[in-house]
Each structure stands twice: as structure tokens, then as C-alpha cells.
Design an enzyme around this catalytic site. Structure first.
Site, short mmCIF file in Angstrom:
data_model
loop_
_atom_site.label_atom_id
_atom_site.label_comp_id
_atom_site.label_asym_id
_atom_site.label_seq_id
_atom_site.Cartn_x
_atom_site.Cartn_y
_atom_site.Cartn_z
N GLY A 34 0.97 -3.42 2.17
CA GLY A 34 1.02 -4.86 2.10
C GLY A 34 0.07 -5.44 1.07
N CYS A 35 -0.06 -4.78 -0.04
CA CYS A 35 -1.04 -5.12 -1.07
C CYS A 35 -0.31 -5.57 -2.34
CB CYS A 35 -1.88 -3.87 -1.35
SG CYS A 35 -3.09 -4.03 -2.67
N GLY A 36 -0.96 -6.36 -3.14
CA GLY A 36 -0.38 -6.74 -4.43
C GLY A 36 -0.15 -5.55 -5.35
#
Length: 179
Positions: A34-36
Site C-alpha cells: 500500500g505504498c507509493g
């Protein structure tokens, strides 16, 4: 001690002795779903397709220490990666990369390569921003955020450490040289 004395836990709970990767090039990445930086899974999978038969192994080690960006269990993380990025390389058990519960492999990697390569002023500024946001990066050698990468040559020597901002595509030439 060298990297081949370490082991890591696979997502199914079995141990992977890194001695099994002797004479291979290894890319070790602490990941999060769930990270950029999560889209980096796509080029990392491309490396695997391109170089695996020539001796590249990838250690995908999910970590939830940065912004709670890997909240699922190991199976949920695996399902996400295979569904969204069609990953074929093996994923390890979610592990800490900093602090008192950090995986011993990361203690070793950070000792061998205490600082990551930071390219350009823009990346330096962004990297410093991540370091301030990180609640677990307390030492200069600590992992700063998700998708920090370590590159290990065929002799087991850590030859590169790259920040989250290092695009996997930029590692292609370095991996190609080691293969």
C-alpha cells in the site's frame, strides 16, 4: 560470517538457507503493498523474467514498519502481488528491517552497506523527508522506507544499496554486469 550463513523465513513458514543462493546474484527488497513505491513490483518482476535463468534471485521481504503500508497477512500480500503485478518470484514472511525485532539478515546487510546510494538533489531532499517520516529509522544505517534495495554479487558480497527512489530500471545495467 557472510550472507550464506543467514536464513530467512518463506511466507509458508519454511526456512530458506541463503547458502542455496551461492553463486547467484541476489536482489533483496523490503516491500509493501500500500505504498507509493508499490508499482516497483512490475519492473522487479521484469528483472526476474529477464535474468532468473542466468542466476538472479529476488528476496521480496514484506515489511509493515513504514506507515503501516503492508497490513495484510503473508497470504493476502502474496495474492495482491500476483493479482496486480503477476509476480512469480518468491515472497518471504513479513519481517521487521529495523529495531529490536529486525531480521538478522537486515542487521548483516546494513553492516555491510551502511548507506544507500542517493542520486541527484531531488532524491536527496525526498530521501531526507522519508527519513524524518520514518519512526523506525533511528540509526544512520537503518532502512528508511519501503522498497529499499540491496544487491549482492555471485560471491555473496553486498555491492549496492539503493533508496526507495532508485527506480528498479536504473539497476538493470548493474544487474546485467553481475549476471
Amino acid at each position: 560470517m557472510d550472507i550464506y550463513n543467514y536464513k530467512i523465513t518463506k511466507r509458508n513458514g519454511e526456512e530458506l538457507l541463503l547458502n542455496e543462493y551461492r553463486n547467484k546474484v541476489i536482489l533483496i527488497v523490503n516491500t509493501a503493498t500500500g505504498c507509493g513505491f508499490t508499482p516497483q513490483y512490475a519492473p522487479i518482476e521484469e528483472f526476474y523474467k529477464k535474468y532468473h535463468e542466468d542466476g538472479l534471485e529476488i528476496l521480496d521481504i514484506p515489511c509493515n514498519q513504514f506507515g503501516n503500508q503492508a497490513p495484510g497477512n503473508d497470504e493476502e500480500i502474496h495474492e495482491f502481488c500476483t493479482l496486480h503485478y503477476n509476480t512469480k518470484f518468491p515472497q518471504m514472511k513479513k519481517s521487521d528491517v529495523n529495531g529490536e525485532n529486525e531480521d538478522p539478515l537486515y542487521t548483516y546487510l546494513k553492516k555491510e552497506m551502511p548507506e544507500a546510494e542517493v542520486n541527484g538533489l531531488k532524491d536527496k531532499v525526498a530521501f531526507k523527508g522519508l527519513a524524518k517520516m520514518s519512526k523506525t529509522a533511528k540509526e544512520k544505517s537503518d532502512i528508511t522506507w519501503n522498497f529499499e534495495k540491496f544487491l549482492v554479487d555471485r560471491e555473496g558480497k553486498v555491492v549496492g544499496r539503493f533508496t526507495s527512489f532508485a527506480k528498479p530500471e536504473d539497476l538493470d545495467e548493474k544487474i546485467g554486469e553481475l549476471i
